[in-house]
Design a protein around this motif. Structure first.
Motif, PDB file in Angstrom:
ATOM      1  N   TYR A  98       1.414  29.200 -97.585  1.00  0.00           N
ATOM      2  CA  TYR A  98       0.131  28.338 -97.239  1.00  0.00           C
ATOM      3  C   TYR A  98      -0.869  29.007 -98.309  1.00  0.00           C
ATOM      4  N   LEU A  99      -1.679  29.477 -96.790  1.00  0.00           N
ATOM      5  CA  LEU A  99      -2.547  30.002 -98.171  1.00  0.00           C
ATOM      6  C   LEU A  99      -2.808  31.667 -99.220  1.00  0.00           C
ATOM      7  N   ILE A 100      -1.812  31.253 -99.304  1.00  0.00           N
ATOM      8  CA  ILE A 100      -1.338  32.714-100.465  1.00  0.00           C
ATOM      9  C   ILE A 100      -0.743  31.561-101.807  1.00  0.00           C
ATOM     10  N   ALA A 101      -0.352  29.982-101.272  1.00  0.00           N
ATOM     11  CA  ALA A 101       0.014  29.863-102.214  1.00  0.00           C
ATOM     12  C   ALA A 101      -1.817  28.417-102.592  1.00  0.00           C
ATOM     13  N   SER A 102      -2.303  28.338-101.759  1.00  0.00           N
ATOM     14  CA  SER A 102      -3.338  28.561-101.862  1.00  0.00           C
ATOM     15  C   SER A 102      -4.510  29.126-103.106  1.00  0.00           C
ATOM     16  N   VAL A 103      -4.466  30.515-102.596  1.00  0.00           N
ATOM     17  CA  VAL A 103      -4.868  31.379-103.965  1.00  0.00           C
ATOM     18  C   VAL A 103      -4.259  31.338-104.874  1.00  0.00           C
ATOM     19  N   ARG A 104      -3.012  31.404-104.881  1.00  0.00           N
ATOM     20  CA  ARG A 104      -2.535  31.428-105.985  1.00  0.00           C
ATOM     21  C   ARG A 104      -3.416  30.000-107.231  1.00  0.00           C
ATOM     22  N   GLN A 105      -3.094  29.052-106.699  1.00  0.00           N
ATOM     23  CA  GLN A 105      -3.380  27.533-107.471  1.00  0.00           C
ATOM     24  C   GLN A 105      -4.626  27.484-107.126  1.00  0.00           C
ATOM     25  N   GLN A 106      -5.523  28.898-106.894  1.00  0.00           N
ATOM     26  CA  GLN A 106      -6.980  28.189-106.829  1.00  0.00           C
ATOM     27  C   GLN A 106      -7.614  26.988-105.941  1.00  0.00           C
ATOM     28  N   SER A 107      -6.916  26.902-104.580  1.00  0.00           N
ATOM     29  CA  SER A 107      -7.484  25.251-104.810  1.00  0.00           C
ATOM     30  C   SER A 107      -7.423  25.583-103.625  1.00  0.00           C
ATOM     31  N   SER A 108      -7.769  24.422-102.734  1.00  0.00           N
ATOM     32  CA  SER A 108      -8.979  24.314-100.984  1.00  0.00           C
ATOM     33  C   SER A 108      -8.705  22.843-100.761  1.00  0.00           C
ATOM     34  N   ASP A 109      -7.835  23.122 -99.471  1.00  0.00           N
ATOM     35  CA  ASP A 109      -8.128  21.608 -98.828  1.00  0.00           C
ATOM     36  C   ASP A 109      -7.924  21.887 -97.219  1.00  0.00           C
ATOM     37  N   VAL A 110      -8.124  20.335 -96.452  1.00  0.00           N
ATOM     38  CA  VAL A 110      -8.522  20.535 -95.433  1.00  0.00           C
ATOM     39  C   VAL A 110      -6.946  21.717 -94.881  1.00  0.00           C
ATOM     40  N   TYR A 111      -5.776  21.275 -94.991  1.00  0.00           N
ATOM     41  CA  TYR A 111      -4.458  21.929 -94.712  1.00  0.00           C
ATOM     42  C   TYR A 111      -4.921  23.494 -94.992  1.00  0.00           C
ATOM     43  N   VAL A 112      -5.244  24.317 -95.694  1.00  0.00           N
ATOM     44  CA  VAL A 112      -5.729  25.218 -95.547  1.00  0.00           C
ATOM     45  C   VAL A 112      -6.954  25.828 -94.212  1.00  0.00           C
ATOM     46  N   ALA A 113      -7.351  25.158 -94.262  1.00  0.00           N
ATOM     47  CA  ALA A 113      -8.249  25.240 -92.332  1.00  0.00           C
ATOM     48  C   ALA A 113      -7.008  25.138 -91.522  1.00  0.00           C
ATOM     49  N   LEU A 114      -6.089  24.074 -91.582  1.00  0.00           N
ATOM     50  CA  LEU A 114      -5.586  24.038 -90.295  1.00  0.00           C
ATOM     51  C   LEU A 114      -4.560  24.901 -90.278  1.00  0.00           C
ATOM     52  N   SER A 115      -3.890  25.627 -91.535  1.00  0.00           N
ATOM     53  CA  SER A 115      -3.467  27.036 -91.534  1.00  0.00           C
ATOM     54  C   SER A 115      -3.901  28.151 -90.921  1.00  0.00           C
ATOM     55  N   PHE A 116      -4.676  28.564 -91.477  1.00  0.00           N
ATOM     56  CA  PHE A 116      -5.842  29.186 -90.733  1.00  0.00           C
ATOM     57  C   PHE A 116      -5.697  29.391 -89.382  1.00  0.00           C
ATOM     58  N   LEU A 117      -6.215  28.029 -87.978  1.00  0.00           N
ATOM     59  CA  LEU A 117      -5.932  27.715 -87.482  1.00  0.00           C
ATOM     60  C   LEU A 117      -4.628  28.213 -87.200  1.00  0.00           C
ATOM     61  N   VAL A 118      -3.841  27.383 -87.149  1.00  0.00           N
ATOM     62  CA  VAL A 118      -2.667  28.402 -87.097  1.00  0.00           C
ATOM     63  C   VAL A 118      -2.233  29.658 -86.843  1.00  0.00           C
ATOM     64  N   LEU A 119      -2.682  30.309 -87.987  1.00  0.00           N
ATOM     65  CA  LEU A 119      -2.521  31.610 -88.458  1.00  0.00           C
ATOM     66  C   LEU A 119      -2.843  32.178 -86.803  1.00  0.00           C
ATOM     67  N   SER A 120      -4.392  31.717 -86.336  1.00  0.00           N
ATOM     68  CA  SER A 120      -5.042  32.670 -85.584  1.00  0.00           C
ATOM     69  C   SER A 120      -4.567  31.747 -84.501  1.00  0.00           C
ATOM     70  N   LEU A 121      -4.243  30.909 -83.897  1.00  0.00           N
ATOM     71  CA  LEU A 121      -3.225  31.022 -82.120  1.00  0.00           C
ATOM     72  C   LEU A 121      -2.300  31.560 -82.962  1.00  0.00           C
ATOM     73  N   ALA A 122      -1.437  31.914 -83.803  1.00  0.00           N
ATOM     74  CA  ALA A 122       0.076  31.852 -82.816  1.00  0.00           C
ATOM     75  C   ALA A 122      -0.723  33.753 -83.012  1.00  0.00           C
ATOM     76  N   VAL A 123      -1.169  34.409 -83.611  1.00  0.00           N
ATOM     77  CA  VAL A 123      -1.213  36.121 -83.006  1.00  0.00           C
ATOM     78  C   VAL A 123      -2.310  36.096 -82.004  1.00  0.00           C
ATOM     79  N   LEU A 124      -3.135  35.393 -81.393  1.00  0.00           N
ATOM     80  CA  LEU A 124      -3.538  35.366 -80.120  1.00  0.00           C
ATOM     81  C   LEU A 124      -1.990  34.804 -79.174  1.00  0.00           C
ATOM     82  N   THR A 125      -1.433  34.424 -80.008  1.00  0.00           N
ATOM     83  CA  THR A 125      -0.053  33.822 -78.856  1.00  0.00           C
ATOM     84  C   THR A 125       0.832  35.040 -78.653  1.00  0.00           C
ATOM     85  N   LYS A 126       0.982  36.377 -79.878  1.00  0.00           N
ATOM     86  CA  LYS A 126       1.852  37.687 -80.155  1.00  0.00           C
ATOM     87  C   LYS A 126       1.154  38.086 -79.356  1.00  0.00           C
TER      88      LYS A 126
END
Length: 178
Positions: A98-126
């Protein structure tokens, strides 16, 4: 497994729990003061320090907990770890997609922040999983580029010339048949 190893001591845990958040809080203050010069008032910098410290505590507390409760966590992960690892990997893949698609489409929304949060939590879990499975004071695994500590026991010295001793010719083994 890791280039950095340390013994689990109370001082090490205090350094993680206190030093990590304070260092991240100071880093956030530095970034805010350089990026937004108009936010150099004391209350703005104090807010930035508090936000950085809270973020640092949210990252460092699970790491310190994984170090303290390593044995209990290892037993629990024996049963549930593979499912959680797979879920974390799938969530990371979707979040990165989703982050790569958002960068490619040059758009930002609430789901970008949510995907950053999910990514950070998954990395912390690992990271917590890696700490739980780390074998304490054992050296690096063979073939990982590191060296293991020498085996216990007396060290065998080399002869004065520095060359290893020459072994005698192989003897023929005789088997007793009878």
């Amino acid at each position: 497994m890791s280039a950095f190893t340390f013994k689990t001591t109370e001082a090490g845990l205090k350094a993680i729990l206190i030093g990590g958040p304070i260092a991240l809080g100071m880093l956030i203050v530095l970034v805010v003061s350089m990026a937004w010069p108009e936010l150099r008032a004391a209350n703005d910098l104090l807010f930035a320090f508090a936000a950085g410290t809270a973020l640092g505590l949210s990252v460092c507390a699970p790491i310190a907990s994984a170090i303290v409760f390593r044995a209990r966590l290892r037993r629990w992960l024996t049963q549930h770890g593979s499912v959680l690892q797979r879920c974390a990997s799938v969530l990371m893949a979707f979040a990165l997609g989703y982050l790569i698609a958002s960068v490619r489409q040059q758009s930002s929304d609430v789901y970008v922040a949510l995907s950053f949060l999910v990514l950070s939590l998954a990395v912390l879990t690992k990271i917590v999983f890696a700490i739980a499975w780390h074998a304490g004071d054992a050296g690096p695994a063979p073939g990982s580029g590191g060296t293991r500590p020498p085996p216990p026991g007396p060290r065998v010295p080399r002869p004065p010339g520095g060359r290893p001793p020459v072994l005698s010719a192989a003897a023929v083994a005789k088997l007793d048949e009878g």
